[in-house]
Design an enzyme around this catalytic site. Structure first.
Site, PDB file in Angstrom:
ATOM      1  N   ARG A 114       5.043   2.751  -1.407  1.00  0.00           N
ATOM      2  CA  ARG A 114       5.969   3.172  -2.265  1.00  0.00           C
ATOM      3  C   ARG A 114       7.190   2.032  -2.432  1.00  0.00           C
ATOM      4  NH1 ARG A 114       4.643   8.011  -0.287  1.00  0.00           N
ATOM      5  NH2 ARG A 114       6.560   8.284   0.590  1.00  0.00           N
ATOM      6  N   ALA A 146       3.704   2.520  12.549  1.00  0.00           N
ATOM      7  CA  ALA A 146       2.891   3.329  11.669  1.00  0.00           C
ATOM      8  C   ALA A 146       3.589   5.155  12.073  1.00  0.00           C
ATOM      9  CB  ALA A 146       1.382   3.430  11.861  1.00  0.00           C
ATOM     10  N   GLU A 199       0.757  -1.090   0.157  1.00  0.00           N
ATOM     11  CA  GLU A 199      -0.177   0.204  -0.086  1.00  0.00           C
ATOM     12  C   GLU A 199       0.795   1.312  -0.070  1.00  0.00           C
ATOM     13  OE1 GLU A 199      -3.572  -0.185   2.200  1.00  0.00           O
ATOM     14  OE2 GLU A 199      -3.086  -2.046   3.327  1.00  0.00           O
ATOM     15  N   LYS A 201      23.842   5.266  14.691  1.00  0.00           N
ATOM     16  CA  LYS A 201      22.981   5.769  13.588  1.00  0.00           C
ATOM     17  C   LYS A 201      22.187   4.459  13.003  1.00  0.00           C
ATOM     18  CE  LYS A 201      25.296   9.902  12.614  1.00  0.00           C
ATOM     19  NZ  LYS A 201      25.821  10.977  11.847  1.00  0.00           N
ATOM     20  N   GLY A 235      20.346   8.503   8.832  1.00  0.00           N
ATOM     21  CA  GLY A 235      21.187   9.220   9.865  1.00  0.00           C
ATOM     22  C   GLY A 235      20.247   9.327  11.236  1.00  0.00           C
ATOM     23  N   THR A 236      19.441   8.734  11.186  1.00  0.00           N
ATOM     24  CA  THR A 236      18.485   8.764  12.534  1.00  0.00           C
ATOM     25  C   THR A 236      19.302   7.967  13.642  1.00  0.00           C
ATOM     26  OG1 THR A 236      16.525   8.424  11.239  1.00  0.00           O
ATOM     27  CG2 THR A 236      16.362   8.225  13.535  1.00  0.00           C
ATOM     28  N   GLY A 259      -0.023   1.703   4.203  1.00  0.00           N
ATOM     29  CA  GLY A 259      -0.379   2.652   3.255  1.00  0.00           C
ATOM     30  C   GLY A 259       0.341   3.956   3.121  1.00  0.00           C
TER      31      GLY A 259
END
Lengths: 331, 331, 331
Positions: free
Chosen positions: A210, A267, A208, A291, A274-275, A225
């Site tokens: 990309r 969700a 749902e 990271k 880099g988070t 989604g």
């Protein structure tokens, strides 16, 4: 002599004679034995326009399901590629896209160099492919004659479903899956789903969100989604992003790192390379932060943003403890 | 006498004779000199149904590319507007939408008052525009006769690509771009992209998100998959939102404030006017927080949500330091 | 004898004679009095293929707006259901989906057991419904004959708008609304909007996000671009999710809990059942945190993620203070 691929197709020519589209109902990859011998016996290497009669013996003998193509009152195109070199023509580009959508090749296994140069931007309409320099006149004439002429897209890539609908798939809106997408058995693509060329859902998958160019989605993984998987063209840089088996990327979530098996992103959470992520094991022990790129490809991870502190956390299971220590060492 | 706009078009009439759609292949804005003189010589101000013959001399002399329209066996409509007043008819509404999509006018520069009142909600089908009170019967008859009749949308606005495909654009799914959108040279709209009427991507742009009514997207800016730009109709209130040059709004991100040039919003972060944002300069100095609306239109900003603390931060570069002080003063 | 539903329809048969699609222009639910008597007088319980002549008297007398259906040169199907049992055939499945989209039944009020088993996956094309085992040949023949054949979707469910466009709605892209969706008067579905079967927007609503199977959206509520409402099929588990009146789910936001009236979720925030939420009343007093599922169905809530601390908060108004105490007691 090696044979990488062979196919006989129906090209669409613009008024000026340029090939702008090509439909190959029965492409072959790496044919062997008698089939390969028959190809080399009856067709020349490279690309050639041929009369339907010149293909009749081969198709009747080896690809009878493609026989309706022989009824064409215009030339066909035969493409015989010895090896998987850079793309040299529009027909060749279409052939490689067909190989992917016919499940004959996985994403990132074909040489697609030159594909953008050899695919023209075309209007895909309810009267088929139309060259852009003919479009305005065609639109005007259709209006005058009182029949409707719909421009569905203007793109280098057509929609897959007009060329091949592979077995065992559902597609809510065919305009969101380009030719060159690989949809495995059991793939359902919902209205928010989109799969680019040279990208795959190996199936079974619920898509749902990309699936960007270059991305491969493993068996049993679901993409919620509007969830986003960064691809090599869409911000993921040089790393090709893949998603393992039994993963869940929640609605409106996203990832800029590859995931192993059985990973979940809750969700609404977007993980980029880099988070900075705190690691928490099953006993509640914290390590990190690290990271997210250091977690690339690992299995059994659950990513959340803690709703009281706003901290992005990765819960890891027992198998992952060794991993944690390894990651901690990196820190 | 001033001339704001002129065009000759092919209207679609409902069975009851109402104009529900109008196609203008060659609209003109502010024609001058001999062209303007010829218009006033041959056409009356206002709106009139004319026989194709009455337009022949003008079109052959001044708009030969629109000559196929003269083959119509039904009346054309000629619209000559002296000034840019409120919209007074369906044909006038369509003319203004054409001016935008033909790149003859930028968003927010035309008087669109009355546009909703003068555009009927119509079924846009594979047989063209159909009035809603005729639809059920048309659908039934098509089924009975065994030909397919597809209802593509039910809306006041049709899709742009059925009227004009401007040069140098790619559109993955034409149903997501309304007539009245302005797509500059080099604009690519992916399957998740959507551009409303009276909204622009000046080009080159990669649009994978939503460009709401009233929004103008500057040169070189990219809108990631499912990213959201609030418009005047979609929650942005009175401020018209624009995005400057070389901006990047990440996938699943969004903005409720206008951005200057070279701004980035990281994937997954939604900035609204009321978001309180900490400002951090290149040396790591913190100021603020300020409400995001105070940063409206500033350049060289990077918005992130810190992944360890959940704090929304704006990293500003050297040029922006003076700005910070100014903002701090506001606080 | 009770009558749950009755309808006469035009079926689409595959070449092998299987019903793969059925169009009912005038379905009836719980007909009474003379109408019910006429049905039982002229039609047998269950499902039967009938010649158009056998329906002529009934349709002319009771459903004259469906009279064009009588011109068919092939059999019609009549379906007469005494009660709302499990679905037993394809025609029955289509009848129940029609009841929903004709606004004769609300979501979650019909017995849809067996619907997936009785709906075949079909190619929905510009030549109507095509069985998948006929598709490749049809595509090839269309190419050879030089006419275009477009595969719009491959799905068990067709798009609603090809069967019924209810009054007072706008639909930007019909491919995103399945037959079986319930769109109330005043519903506008934008390009990002999607409404599944057995889901409703009671209207008036602005729908730019996803309304999943089972979800009912109350009067006056708006769903922002790409906003997500989890359904029973999409992660919401056993709880059927409904949204009350005058709610706003912001762009790129989402909810995994039902909402009461006048609730708001800020843009970009996803609330799942397990999200821990701090409660803050009008005087600034904090209670909680509580899990969001404890707030399920409550009214007058505003959900935000604090932009300085990352904490998910729920602002409640005076009416909700009593509620807070109650919630606190739960804690």
């Amino acid at each position: 002599m090696p044979t990488f691929a062979f196919a006989i197709g129906l090209p669409t020519l613009s008024r000026s004679g340029t090939c702008i589209d090509c439909f190959f109902p029965a492409p072959l990859k790496a044919p062997e034995g008698a089939l390969e011998a028959a190809i080399h016996d009856q067709f020349a290497p490279g690309e050639a326009m041929i009369e339907p009669d010149a293909a009749r013996a081969f198709i009747n003998a080896h690809q009878p399901h493609a026989a309706p193509m022989l009824e064409a009152d215009r030339p066909l195109v035969a493409v015989l590629l010895a090896k998987d070199g850079p793309i040299g023509s529009t027909a060749e580009a279409f052939l490689k896209l067909h190989l992917l959508s016919h499940r004959l090749a996985l994403p990132n296994t074909l040489n697609l160099d030159g594909i953008f140069a050899h695919l023209q931007t075309v209007a895909w309409t309810t009267e088929g492919a139309v060259a852009l320099d003919e479009l305005a006149t065609r639109q005007m004439r259709a209006r005058v004659q009182g029949h409707h002429f719909e421009v569905l897209s203007v793109d280098k890539f057509p929609k897959m479903a007009n060329y091949i609908v592979p077995s065992g798939v559902r597609i809510a809106d065919s305009s969101r899956i380009r030719l060159g997408a690989y949809l495995g058995e059991g793939t359902t693509v919902m209205p928010y789903g989109a799969i680019n060329f040279n990208a795959a859902a190996l199936g079974p998958n619920m898509v749902e969100g990309r699936v960007s160019q270059g991305v491969v989605l493993g068996h049993g993984s679901d993409i919620g989604g509007s969830a986003s998987i960064m691809g090599t063209l869409a911000g993921g840089g040089e790393i090709v992003i893949s998603i393992g088996r039994q993963c869940l990327i929640g609605a409106n979530a996203g990832t800029g790192i590859p995931l192993g098996d059985r990973c979940t992103i809750e969700a609404g959470l977007y993980i980029t390379a880099g988070t900075r992520v705190a690691l928490i094991d099953e006993d509640g022990n914290r390590t990190g932060p690290v990271k997210a790129r250091e977690l690339a490809g690992r299995s059994d991870l659950l990513f959340i943003r803690h709703s009281e502190t706003g901290e992005v956390q990765c819960r890891v299971n027992r198998k992952a403890i060794a991993l944690n220590e390894q990651l901690h060492a990196h820190n």
